[in-house]
Structures are given as C-alpha cells and as structure tokens.
Scaffold this motif. Sequence first.
Motif, mmCIF file in Angstrom:
data_model
loop_
_atom_site.group_PDB
_atom_site.id
_atom_site.type_symbol
_atom_site.label_atom_id
_atom_site.label_comp_id
_atom_site.label_asym_id
_atom_site.label_seq_id
_atom_site.Cartn_x
_atom_site.Cartn_y
_atom_site.Cartn_z
ATOM 1 N N LEU A 165 29.372 -33.168 -94.413
ATOM 2 C CA LEU A 165 30.808 -32.909 -94.394
ATOM 3 C C LEU A 165 31.051 -31.730 -95.327
ATOM 4 O O LEU A 165 30.810 -31.819 -96.545
ATOM 5 C CB LEU A 165 31.597 -34.136 -94.863
ATOM 6 N N LEU A 166 31.534 -30.601 -94.773
ATOM 7 C CA LEU A 166 31.528 -29.318 -95.480
ATOM 8 C C LEU A 166 32.936 -28.736 -95.590
ATOM 9 O O LEU A 166 33.598 -28.489 -94.573
ATOM 10 C CB LEU A 166 30.613 -28.347 -94.720
ATOM 11 N N ASP A 167 33.361 -28.517 -96.833
ATOM 12 C CA ASP A 167 34.634 -27.854 -97.076
ATOM 13 C C ASP A 167 34.506 -26.364 -96.738
ATOM 14 O O ASP A 167 33.423 -25.786 -96.846
ATOM 15 C CB ASP A 167 35.023 -28.035 -98.550
ATOM 16 N N ILE A 168 35.622 -25.746 -96.337
ATOM 17 C CA ILE A 168 35.567 -24.324 -95.968
ATOM 18 C C ILE A 168 35.884 -23.430 -97.160
ATOM 19 O O ILE A 168 35.131 -22.517 -97.495
ATOM 20 C CB ILE A 168 36.554 -24.024 -94.810
ATOM 21 N N ILE A 193 20.845 -30.607 -88.394
ATOM 22 C CA ILE A 193 21.775 -31.528 -89.063
ATOM 23 C C ILE A 193 23.206 -31.236 -88.595
ATOM 24 O O ILE A 193 23.685 -30.107 -88.721
ATOM 25 C CB ILE A 193 21.695 -31.372 -90.595
ATOM 26 N N PRO A 194 23.906 -32.243 -88.046
ATOM 27 C CA PRO A 194 25.294 -32.002 -87.617
ATOM 28 C C PRO A 194 26.215 -31.744 -88.818
ATOM 29 O O PRO A 194 26.089 -32.383 -89.859
ATOM 30 C CB PRO A 194 25.674 -33.298 -86.892
ATOM 31 N N ILE A 195 27.149 -30.785 -88.657
ATOM 32 C CA ILE A 195 28.058 -30.392 -89.739
ATOM 33 C C ILE A 195 29.503 -30.563 -89.269
ATOM 34 O O ILE A 195 29.894 -30.066 -88.210
ATOM 35 C CB ILE A 195 27.818 -28.924 -90.144
ATOM 36 N N VAL A 247 30.076 -20.856 -85.716
ATOM 37 C CA VAL A 247 28.976 -20.782 -86.687
ATOM 38 C C VAL A 247 28.097 -22.037 -86.669
ATOM 39 O O VAL A 247 27.101 -22.108 -87.387
ATOM 40 C CB VAL A 247 29.496 -20.530 -88.119
ATOM 41 N N GLY A 248 28.483 -23.044 -85.863
ATOM 42 C CA GLY A 248 27.579 -24.177 -85.669
ATOM 43 C C GLY A 248 28.118 -25.546 -86.007
ATOM 44 O O GLY A 248 27.377 -26.536 -85.912
ATOM 45 N N ALA A 249 29.379 -25.674 -86.416
ATOM 46 C CA ALA A 249 29.929 -26.997 -86.704
ATOM 47 C C ALA A 249 30.094 -27.798 -85.415
ATOM 48 O O ALA A 249 30.274 -27.229 -84.332
ATOM 49 C CB ALA A 249 31.280 -26.862 -87.409
ATOM 50 N N VAL A 250 30.041 -29.135 -85.547
ATOM 51 C CA VAL A 250 30.205 -29.988 -84.366
ATOM 52 C C VAL A 250 31.588 -30.619 -84.321
ATOM 53 O O VAL A 250 32.001 -31.149 -83.282
ATOM 54 C CB VAL A 250 29.129 -31.101 -84.334
ATOM 55 N N THR A 284 44.140 -22.287 -85.166
ATOM 56 C CA THR A 284 43.126 -22.435 -84.114
ATOM 57 C C THR A 284 41.963 -21.473 -84.324
ATOM 58 O O THR A 284 40.805 -21.806 -84.071
ATOM 59 C CB THR A 284 43.764 -22.185 -82.738
ATOM 60 N N SER A 285 42.270 -20.280 -84.833
ATOM 61 C CA SER A 285 41.222 -19.282 -85.038
ATOM 62 C C SER A 285 40.172 -19.768 -86.034
ATOM 63 O O SER A 285 38.976 -19.492 -85.888
ATOM 64 C CB SER A 285 41.834 -17.967 -85.523
ATOM 65 N N HIS A 286 40.619 -20.510 -87.063
ATOM 66 C CA HIS A 286 39.678 -21.042 -88.042
ATOM 67 C C HIS A 286 38.785 -22.103 -87.407
ATOM 68 O O HIS A 286 37.579 -22.173 -87.691
ATOM 69 C CB HIS A 286 40.429 -21.638 -89.239
ATOM 70 N N LYS A 287 39.371 -22.932 -86.575
ATOM 71 C CA LYS A 287 38.578 -23.969 -85.917
ATOM 72 C C LYS A 287 37.552 -23.338 -84.970
ATOM 73 O O LYS A 287 36.389 -23.760 -84.921
ATOM 74 C CB LYS A 287 39.491 -24.927 -85.149
ATOM 75 N N ILE A 288 38.000 -22.318 -84.232
ATOM 76 C CA ILE A 288 37.072 -21.636 -83.315
ATOM 77 C C ILE A 288 35.926 -21.001 -84.096
ATOM 78 O O ILE A 288 34.761 -21.095 -83.696
ATOM 79 C CB ILE A 288 37.833 -20.564 -82.494
#
Length: 375
Positions: A58-61, A84-86, A104-107, A95-99
């Motif tokens: 679980l990764l903070d931005i 490893i799922p992130i 970059v590889g988050a699930v 929405t742009s941040h989520k995209i």
Amino acid sequence: MTMNLLPFQYTVLLVDDVSANIDVLLNCLLTAGYNIEVANSGEEALQQARKIQPDIILLDIMMPGINGFETCQRLKADTQTTDIPIIFMSALSATSHKIMGFEVGAVDYLSKPIQAKEALARIQTHLTIRELQRHLQTQNTLLQQLNVEKSELLAITAHDLKNPLSAIQLLAEVLHKSCHELPPNKVSEYAHKIDATARRMFQLINNLLDADKIESGRLNLSLEPLDFLPILRNQLKQYAEPAHKKDLNIKLKHHDNEYMILADLTALQQILDNLISNAIKYSPAHKNIELSLQVTDNNIVFSIQDQGYGLSYTDQTKLFTKFARLTPKPTGDEHSTGLGLFIVKKLTEAMAGDIHCESKENQGTKFILTLPRVQ
C-alpha cells in the motif's frame, strides 16, 4: 476455483510518511490478522520490498524524496519485486492521477481518508488474484512438463517399438518364405531373435504402464513379511546367461541366513530385476559385480556395485527421473527405456524404503536399497 486465504500467511508493506495514516491502516490490518511492515519513504520502501518480499504494497503518492509514482516504477522495473501488487493511497482525486498510477504499474487506488472495510476488501481481492495467478503459473509449468514427457513418450514409442517390429516382420518373412530351405539351426536362431525382440517390446510396454499406474495413484501394493535372500538368489539365476556372455563375475556377500523385510513380492522382484540388469548392462566385459546384504536395527540394506564407467554429478541429478538419458551407454548393445530407475524409486518409496546412488566417473556405480526390517 475458490481460494481460502488466511491473513496471517500474508505480509502487507505500508508506505506513508504520515504516521497518523499508518496508524489507521495498521490497526485494521493487525485486527484482521495480517503481518505488517512499515516504510516512511520511497527509498525505504524499495529496500524493504527487496528484503521482505511482501505479498502486497500500500503506497502513498505524495512523499518527500521520490514520490509514489517513481517508487512504483522502480519496484516494477526490479525483477525481485515486479510481481508484487501495489495499491496507491492518496487524497489526489483527479482522474489524471489515477491514470498515471495505473500506467506506472499500480493495480488499484484507495482515496484518503482511508475506509478500513474498503481497504480490507481490496487487499483481499488482489491477494486472491495473485494466488490465482501463481496457481495458473504452476499449472502452466506442469502442462509444459507433461508436453515434454508426451514428446518423449512418442519418441520412445516411435523408435523403441517401430524398430523391433520391423525386425520381427523381416525375420518372420524370411521364415515364411524360406522355412523349408533353412537349416534347423537357422530356424531356431531366427525364432530366438523374434522371441527376444518381442520380450524387449513387452518390457517397454510394461514399464510405460507401470509408470502410468504410479503417477495416477493406481499402484496397489500388498506388503507382507518376505525373506530377501532367496528372492535375490532367484533373480540372479535369471541373469546368469547375460552375465556369462560378458564374462562378469557376480559375487554375493552375506553373513546371515535370513533377511526378513516388509515388502510387496512383485515390486521387490521388479526392483531387483532393474538393479541387476543395469549392473550387467553398464559393466564392461571381464569385470566384477559385488552384491551385499546387511542387517541394521530397523532395516535390511542391499547394495550392488559395478565396475562400469560411473556417473557424473549431472547424470546423478536426473538418475531417478522419467525417460532419463544418461551419458554412459550399455556396453553390449543392450536396450534401455529410461524408465527403470524411475519405477524403482517410486516402488521403493511406496514400501517405506529408500534408494540412492554413490558413483564417481571411471570408478563404477553403487546402488544402496534400504527396506524396513521385520523383527
């Protein structure tokens, strides 16, 4: 397929520079039974991920130093952490941040403030997906192995059955067309060759059927008290002629008159048949084959030592595998299916025994068979 996930089997890496955010997640995840590791920066997360290999991150931005996006990129570029799922955590809702996070590889993506039940549900979902992926990868590896074995089986069938059949057909045609012209000794010789070739084919088919029974769990053994010594002597009698042809001297050493074991008679005969025939096959002419029987507290130990060319370390690692093709070849053009020692290993284990090999190149090979002793 339903996956039964137990939280205590899984480790979650929490990455956030704000202790209050970590405390919220820490409490709900510990209550749910997960193992928790914490990192306070992207740099620390990279080190921790490599070291502990968490099941999910679980990764903070928004963090000082390298942010969550760059941390995720680096984790996905590292072969040790790429699987490893992130899940990103952030108050950024555009929405742009989520995209960008998915690029970059988050699930997945959790919006702050974090809701405990939502976080637990998403973690459970992605752990289940990861377990399914692992299961599919295992099954895919198994299918690839089975495909290789199928190809091996087809090759053996094509070569080891087609060639003998051709020989039998040719000899039968000669006998059919010329039986009245051939002298009796030639007729007898051809008939003997047909018989020997048919027996070789029969042995191959039996080996294939035995291997299939073992792997499908259809092998049924009937264990009973047996005296090893007379069974061994009887098997040796059957190989007196092949040993004589190569001028091999077979020596049997034992000190007792009775060696009682708990075993299946047919399985024991098959094990001894393979071990003795192999010792003869791989022994050069005019050599010794030494057999011995010993009694220990709980076992009977049988060993058979030849003076053949021995086995390299590489050969020994694949000795008891199916369709093993080893460097040493039979010294008298004898035949080998590559299944015999695989069957020997499985039969021995089915009788609560053990078999292993001791060998060095150019120093011969010794097989040691251990079976439970009847007191």
